[in-house]
Design an enzyme around this catalytic site. Structure first.
Site, short mmCIF file in Angstrom:
data_model
loop_
_atom_site.label_atom_id
_atom_site.label_comp_id
_atom_site.label_asym_id
_atom_site.label_seq_id
_atom_site.Cartn_x
_atom_site.Cartn_y
_atom_site.Cartn_z
N LEU A 87 7.19 -2.72 3.76
CA LEU A 87 8.16 -3.46 2.96
C LEU A 87 9.52 -2.79 2.90
O LEU A 87 10.54 -3.49 2.90
CB LEU A 87 7.63 -3.64 1.54
CG LEU A 87 6.84 -4.91 1.32
CD1 LEU A 87 6.41 -5.01 -0.13
CD2 LEU A 87 7.67 -6.14 1.72
N ASP A 145 -7.85 -8.98 5.58
CA ASP A 145 -8.98 -8.82 6.50
C ASP A 145 -9.44 -7.38 6.62
O ASP A 145 -8.73 -6.44 6.26
CB ASP A 145 -8.57 -9.27 7.90
CG ASP A 145 -7.71 -8.23 8.60
OD1 ASP A 145 -6.66 -7.85 8.03
OD2 ASP A 145 -8.07 -7.76 9.70
N ASP A 197 0.87 -1.18 0.00
CA ASP A 197 0.00 0.00 0.00
C ASP A 197 0.91 1.24 0.00
O ASP A 197 1.36 1.68 -1.05
CB ASP A 197 -0.91 -0.10 1.22
CG ASP A 197 -2.00 0.95 1.27
OD1 ASP A 197 -2.27 1.56 0.24
OD2 ASP A 197 -2.58 1.16 2.35
#
Ligand code: IMP
Ligand code: MG
Length: 184
Positions: A110, A161, A105
């Site tokens: 990362l 989720d 995103d």
């Protein structure tokens, strides 16, 4: 699966498309790492479905391990400060690491993980992510293997989720809430 009251789901990437793309990614990784072995590092918890499928699509000797990360909250998140909740059990030094992430995103998670693993003496670090939302990127991060580029929507399913719900959906679905207000 029925959405919860007040929520709606719209299929964005269907199960069959995911299966075929994950197969392609596995074949590409197998080719790229021919003659070597891999340490797949899954970022909990969203990785668990993708990682199970990707690992079985890779025809190489490999080990798996997991990390869990949390951001300190909205304000520190933008600074890229993340906290390791669960570290690796395996030794990183000299290994070829393939990070497995559900979705990229902002890229902050990362880029932190990449730096962290490289600093521990990994022989190489590459990233695989099922989904990429490039429109929200604030940290530049290289993603060597990406499944699908998606628009800026909040998605659930195939491991992802909302409020710990919907991880077991077979498709990746856009989650629509009445106010379109989903905490990130
Ligand atoms: P970032 O790239 O550091 O912003 O964080 C990526 C993480 O945020 C992912 O690993 C997910 O856990 C979570 N995330 C981002 N977008 C979504 C979404 O659309 N649905 C569910 N989780 C998301
Ligand atoms: Mg995640």
């Amino acid at each position: 699966m029925e959405p919860r009251p007040g929520e709606a789901l719209e299929v964005l990437v269907a199960e069959a498309a995911i299966r075929s793309r994950v197969g392609e990614m596995g074949r590409q990784i197998t080719e790229d790492y021919r003659g070597r072995s891999l340490l797949m590092v899954g970022i909990l918890r969203g990785c668990f479905v993708f990682m199970a499928d990707l690992a079985r699509a890779i025809d190489l000797p490999l080990a798996i391990d997991f990390m869990a990360i949390s951001s300190y909250g909205a304000s520190t998140r933008s600074s890229g400060v993340v906290r390791i909740l669960k570290d690796l059990d395996e030794e990183v030094e000299g290994k070829h690491i393939l990070v497995v992430e559900d979705i990229v995103d902002t890229g902050l998670t990362l880029s932190y993980i990449r730096g962290h693993l490289a600093g521990r003496g990994a022989a190489s670090v590459a990233v695989s992510a099922l989904l990429d939302k490039p429109s929200r990127r604030t940290a530049e991060v290289t993603v060597e293997y990406r499944g699908f580029q998606i628009p800026d929507a909040f998605v659930v399913g195939y491991g992802l989720d909302f409020d710990e719900h919907y991880r077991n959906l077979r498709d990746v679905c856009r989650l629509i809430t009445p106010a379109e207000q989903v905490a990130r």
